[in-house]
Design an enzyme around this catalytic site. Sequence first.
Site, PDB file in Angstrom:
ATOM      1  N   ALA A  22      22.059 225.034  -0.580  1.00  0.00           N
ATOM      2  CA  ALA A  22      23.540 225.740  -1.162  1.00  0.00           C
ATOM      3  C   ALA A  22      23.665 225.667  -2.562  1.00  0.00           C
ATOM      4  CB  ALA A  22      24.444 225.716  -0.281  1.00  0.00           C
ATOM      5  N   ASP A 133      25.509 211.052   6.203  1.00  0.00           N
ATOM      6  CA  ASP A 133      24.725 211.362   4.996  1.00  0.00           C
ATOM      7  C   ASP A 133      25.749 210.828   3.846  1.00  0.00           C
ATOM      8  OD1 ASP A 133      22.581 212.276   3.525  1.00  0.00           O
ATOM      9  OD2 ASP A 133      23.277 214.265   3.308  1.00  0.00           O
TER      10      ASP A 133
END
Length: 636
Positions: A22, A133
Amino acid sequence: MIGTILAERYKIVKKLGSGGSADVYLADDIKLHRKVAIKILSHLYAGDRSFVARFKKEAQILARLSDPNIVSIFDWGQFDSSYFICMEYVEGSNLADIIEKQGIINPATTARYSIQICKALEVAHKNNLIHRDIKPQNIIVTADGTVKITDFGIAKSLLEDNTKTLNILGTSYYISPEQAQGKILSYSTDLYSLGIVIYEMLTADVPFRGENSIDISLKHINEKPLRPSVFVPEVPERMEKIVLKCLQKDPSKRYESAADLKSDLISFLKGEPLADEEKKENEASKQGNIIKKIGYFKFTSKGSEKNKDLSRDEKEEAVLQNSSQKKAGKMLIITWSTLLPVLAVFIVLSIWALINNNALKNREELVRVPCITNMRYIDAEKMLQSIGLEIKSENEEYNSIVPEGFIIDQIPSEGNDVMKDTEIKVSVSRGQEESSTVTLPNLIGINIEEARKILNDLGFENLEIKWESSDFFHKDVIIKHEPAHSKTAGFNEKIVLYVSSGMEMVLIPDLKGYDIMLALSTLESLGFEIITEKIPSSTLTPGVVIDTLPAPGTEVANSSLVRIYISTSEELLEVPDVIKLNLENAVSILESMGINYEIGYSEVMHSIQENTVLSQYPVSGSFISSSEKILVIVGK
């Protein structure tokens, strides 16, 4: 992209950065006049269902989390065959850039940053979410030192299937050993990743490097990290203990929660003992010392009083015998004085070992109860069984907030220490008590996509769309719906939405040479409003179409006005243009042409307009019979 407006609201200003799937842009929210961050899924992945699902999931997760240390989400939607998320714009730098530019971060600042990360993880974990993450690139630090966590794209909910997965997601430098092995994950995996981040802040490097991600993952599984003080001797011992506890290979040996890690970081800043140090001090104070008292032995010679009555030889023999007895007594005292302290030490050590063994055994038998509220019952059962606890459903009840099959509350509550095989009693939701009908809102004038979302949120899935042209409603806007506003409908009932396709446009047909009756029926069938006007013709029979206005081939709305010019043999007079002429000149022209007239007056503001023809009807170029009059309007 610069200057592009998304969803008629967000104007792209500049590109902030790019990730794996993205791009992130700075944008202006035109409606609320504020800066926002727009994350747009790359066109390379917009067609990939798994990436689109992850992208939507990130929006849904962030919408559930509200905390000063987590980036807020405002909106999301579709754009140019892709998808976007509108988020809070945070002015600052990500932690990776800070470490790259600054290098080592001092331990106090490291602790303050880490405390804020722990607060964000507490919120996520309370919502049964594992970030998976945590890394410097996903941590933004503002100018005033506020830390915000972003990028929940691969976050995993413990409400989902808590089984092993072959999709090992996360950056290899910060991945936990259990995540690298594809094992079942718990909240502890985020604490391991945070431990790596703390390590990197203290040393400006990660503990494990390798030629590729597999090599690094294997090191996470098999190798122990070097102590941070090996690279930076100034790293405080307590901070080093915190980091190494986070980096334990066994999740059960790490901190039990983000709250526990936060507590130790706060203790470090205050200069107070860590939780483990305090526990050891408390155990030592309870032990005490065991003291054994040893008595004295006194040896005396029987008949010593009689020795004075013995002969010299007998006395010497008695003295020798007494001396032997004294020596024997002295040897006995020496032997006991040597053995008794050893025996006392042995007894003390045995008691200490027994006490500690029992305490250790008791500790091994204790299990801390996790939070299982708002978790699906079958998932909670798996989690509890994995740590040696049992689950029992005490009752089921309707609940408007907790979904069906999920746990409402638990006894004992989260954080209590209990013996293994303890039964955790829970209440399970039966979901919202079903209502047979729902009152429909007014959807007229709303865009179709917004109407779909409103109905889906209410629980309606069976929707039928019917398109209709409309002169009043813009394209894609709801004209009406069945059932109508304020009517009730069941969840399985079909909702019919009538949506505007815009104004219906129709071409003016070429009707030249057609008779007036056929021309009228043709235009009426197309929905036009019609007026007719005669034009004298010496070549055409009366009642034949000479022309139309608008001209043939013109595209107009189906309800437009069309003027038909038809032939006539009648003697007609063509109306001249007398506008802007003074009244005397206008009358002179009309009388010279034999045209009858009538005069109307209108008040004017300027003297120059007085006695001047302001308008006329019919307009110039029209035809009238000798019996008809023309109306002229004159200023006064």
